[in-house]
Design a protein around this motif. Structure first.
Motif, PDB file in Angstrom:
ATOM      1  N   THR A 113       0.841  -1.201   0.000  1.00  0.00           N
ATOM      2  CA  THR A 113       0.000   0.000   0.000  1.00  0.00           C
ATOM      3  C   THR A 113       0.874   1.248   0.000  1.00  0.00           C
ATOM      4  O   THR A 113       0.589   2.223  -0.700  1.00  0.00           O
ATOM      5  CB  THR A 113      -0.945   0.009   1.213  1.00  0.00           C
ATOM      6  N   LEU A 114       1.950   1.221   0.755  1.00  0.00           N
ATOM      7  CA  LEU A 114       2.865   2.358   0.778  1.00  0.00           C
ATOM      8  C   LEU A 114       3.472   2.575  -0.601  1.00  0.00           C
ATOM      9  O   LEU A 114       3.518   3.707  -1.085  1.00  0.00           O
ATOM     10  CB  LEU A 114       3.973   2.160   1.814  1.00  0.00           C
ATOM     11  N   TYR A 115       3.915   1.494  -1.255  1.00  0.00           N
ATOM     12  CA  TYR A 115       4.483   1.642  -2.597  1.00  0.00           C
ATOM     13  C   TYR A 115       3.447   2.166  -3.584  1.00  0.00           C
ATOM     14  O   TYR A 115       3.785   2.909  -4.506  1.00  0.00           O
ATOM     15  CB  TYR A 115       5.094   0.328  -3.081  1.00  0.00           C
ATOM     16  N   GLN A 116       2.185   1.825  -3.393  1.00  0.00           N
ATOM     17  CA  GLN A 116       1.120   2.355  -4.236  1.00  0.00           C
ATOM     18  C   GLN A 116       0.990   3.870  -4.029  1.00  0.00           C
ATOM     19  O   GLN A 116       0.846   4.627  -4.987  1.00  0.00           O
ATOM     20  CB  GLN A 116      -0.202   1.665  -3.927  1.00  0.00           C
ATOM     21  N   LEU A 117       1.052   4.318  -2.760  1.00  0.00           N
ATOM     22  CA  LEU A 117       1.012   5.756  -2.476  1.00  0.00           C
ATOM     23  C   LEU A 117       2.192   6.478  -3.122  1.00  0.00           C
ATOM     24  O   LEU A 117       2.039   7.591  -3.635  1.00  0.00           O
ATOM     25  CB  LEU A 117       1.013   6.003  -0.965  1.00  0.00           C
ATOM     26  N   LEU A 118       3.353   5.849  -3.107  1.00  0.00           N
ATOM     27  CA  LEU A 118       4.531   6.446  -3.737  1.00  0.00           C
ATOM     28  C   LEU A 118       4.346   6.523  -5.249  1.00  0.00           C
ATOM     29  O   LEU A 118       4.656   7.544  -5.868  1.00  0.00           O
ATOM     30  CB  LEU A 118       5.792   5.645  -3.397  1.00  0.00           C
ATOM     31  N   ALA A 119       3.826   5.458  -5.856  1.00  0.00           N
ATOM     32  CA  ALA A 119       3.625   5.427  -7.307  1.00  0.00           C
ATOM     33  C   ALA A 119       2.609   6.473  -7.755  1.00  0.00           C
ATOM     34  O   ALA A 119       2.764   7.081  -8.818  1.00  0.00           O
ATOM     35  CB  ALA A 119       3.178   4.032  -7.739  1.00  0.00           C
ATOM     36  N   GLU A 120       1.585   6.683  -6.924  1.00  0.00           N
ATOM     37  CA  GLU A 120       0.553   7.669  -7.246  1.00  0.00           C
ATOM     38  C   GLU A 120       0.943   9.084  -6.825  1.00  0.00           C
ATOM     39  O   GLU A 120       0.170  10.023  -6.975  1.00  0.00           O
ATOM     40  CB  GLU A 120      -0.757   7.272  -6.554  1.00  0.00           C
ATOM     41  N   ARG A 121       2.139   9.215  -6.277  1.00  0.00           N
ATOM     42  CA  ARG A 121       2.681  10.497  -5.800  1.00  0.00           C
ATOM     43  C   ARG A 121       1.815  11.138  -4.727  1.00  0.00           C
ATOM     44  O   ARG A 121       1.763  12.359  -4.595  1.00  0.00           O
ATOM     45  CB  ARG A 121       2.936  11.449  -6.955  1.00  0.00           C
ATOM     46  N   GLU A 122       1.127  10.292  -3.979  1.00  0.00           N
ATOM     47  CA  GLU A 122       0.362  10.765  -2.819  1.00  0.00           C
ATOM     48  C   GLU A 122       1.308  11.046  -1.660  1.00  0.00           C
ATOM     49  O   GLU A 122       1.018  11.861  -0.792  1.00  0.00           O
ATOM     50  CB  GLU A 122      -0.667   9.711  -2.396  1.00  0.00           C
ATOM     51  N   LEU A 123       2.424  10.327  -1.642  1.00  0.00           N
ATOM     52  CA  LEU A 123       3.438  10.455  -0.599  1.00  0.00           C
ATOM     53  C   LEU A 123       4.769  10.707  -1.288  1.00  0.00           C
ATOM     54  O   LEU A 123       5.161   9.957  -2.187  1.00  0.00           O
ATOM     55  CB  LEU A 123       3.487   9.171   0.238  1.00  0.00           C
ATOM     56  N   ALA A 124       5.437  11.769  -0.879  1.00  0.00           N
ATOM     57  CA  ALA A 124       6.713  12.140  -1.494  1.00  0.00           C
ATOM     58  C   ALA A 124       7.833  11.217  -1.020  1.00  0.00           C
ATOM     59  O   ALA A 124       7.812  10.716   0.108  1.00  0.00           O
ATOM     60  CB  ALA A 124       7.056  13.584  -1.146  1.00  0.00           C
ATOM     61  N   SER A 125       8.795  10.993  -1.906  1.00  0.00           N
ATOM     62  CA  SER A 125       9.967  10.199  -1.548  1.00  0.00           C
ATOM     63  C   SER A 125      11.145  10.679  -2.373  1.00  0.00           C
ATOM     64  O   SER A 125      10.986  11.438  -3.327  1.00  0.00           O
ATOM     65  CB  SER A 125       9.711   8.713  -1.812  1.00  0.00           C
ATOM     66  N   ILE A 126      12.314  10.212  -1.994  1.00  0.00           N
ATOM     67  CA  ILE A 126      13.512  10.488  -2.779  1.00  0.00           C
ATOM     68  C   ILE A 126      14.157   9.157  -3.112  1.00  0.00           C
ATOM     69  O   ILE A 126      13.963   8.159  -2.408  1.00  0.00           O
ATOM     70  CB  ILE A 126      14.504  11.411  -2.042  1.00  0.00           C
ATOM     71  N   LYS A 127      14.879   9.145  -4.201  1.00  0.00           N
ATOM     72  CA  LYS A 127      15.542   7.918  -4.628  1.00  0.00           C
ATOM     73  C   LYS A 127      17.036   8.062  -4.382  1.00  0.00           C
ATOM     74  O   LYS A 127      17.651   9.057  -4.784  1.00  0.00           O
ATOM     75  CB  LYS A 127      15.269   7.662  -6.103  1.00  0.00           C
ATOM     76  N   ILE A 128      17.604   7.078  -3.711  1.00  0.00           N
ATOM     77  CA  ILE A 128      19.040   7.021  -3.468  1.00  0.00           C
ATOM     78  C   ILE A 128      19.501   5.686  -4.038  1.00  0.00           C
ATOM     79  O   ILE A 128      19.180   4.628  -3.484  1.00  0.00           O
ATOM     80  CB  ILE A 128      19.376   7.119  -1.972  1.00  0.00           C
ATOM     81  N   GLY A 129      20.182   5.757  -5.155  1.00  0.00           N
ATOM     82  CA  GLY A 129      20.542   4.514  -5.843  1.00  0.00           C
ATOM     83  C   GLY A 129      19.272   3.820  -6.303  1.00  0.00           C
ATOM     84  O   GLY A 129      18.443   4.409  -6.983  1.00  0.00           O
ATOM     85  N   ARG A 130      19.073   2.574  -5.881  1.00  0.00           N
ATOM     86  CA  ARG A 130      17.859   1.836  -6.224  1.00  0.00           C
ATOM     87  C   ARG A 130      16.833   1.872  -5.105  1.00  0.00           C
ATOM     88  O   ARG A 130      15.787   1.254  -5.206  1.00  0.00           O
ATOM     89  CB  ARG A 130      18.210   0.384  -6.538  1.00  0.00           C
ATOM     90  N   SER A 131      17.133   2.579  -4.037  1.00  0.00           N
ATOM     91  CA  SER A 131      16.266   2.604  -2.857  1.00  0.00           C
ATOM     92  C   SER A 131      15.415   3.858  -2.805  1.00  0.00           C
ATOM     93  O   SER A 131      15.821   4.926  -3.261  1.00  0.00           O
ATOM     94  CB  SER A 131      17.110   2.554  -1.580  1.00  0.00           C
ATOM     95  N   ARG A 132      14.252   3.731  -2.227  1.00  0.00           N
ATOM     96  CA  ARG A 132      13.370   4.864  -1.957  1.00  0.00           C
ATOM     97  C   ARG A 132      13.448   5.183  -0.479  1.00  0.00           C
ATOM     98  O   ARG A 132      13.463   4.291   0.362  1.00  0.00           O
ATOM     99  CB  ARG A 132      11.916   4.529  -2.297  1.00  0.00           C
TER     100      ARG A 132
END
Length: 66
Positions: free
Chosen positions: A28-47
């Protein structure tokens, strides 16, 4: 002098930590990230998610209550 681990606040959270904070599943969290409901940053291959972004998401959800 060492600082007890309980007083250290992470600057960035893993997806698992953010999901635990929100009491939702990791997918569910990854879905929120994909829909840009929750902001994240990418470091290498990690969120990574800032705790402030988790809190902002919670506030937005609280104001959307009918």
């Amino acid at each position: 002098m060492t600082v007890p681990a309980t007083t250290i606040h992470p600057v960035l959270l893993t997806a698992e930590e953010a999901a635990k904070m929100l009491r939702i599943g990791r997918s569910t969290l990854y879905q929120l990230l994909a829909e840009r409901e929750l902001a994240s940053i990418k470091i290498g291959r990690s969120r990574r998610i800032r705790p402030a972004d988790v809190e902002a998401y919670i506030e937005r959800q609280a104001t959307n209550v009918v």
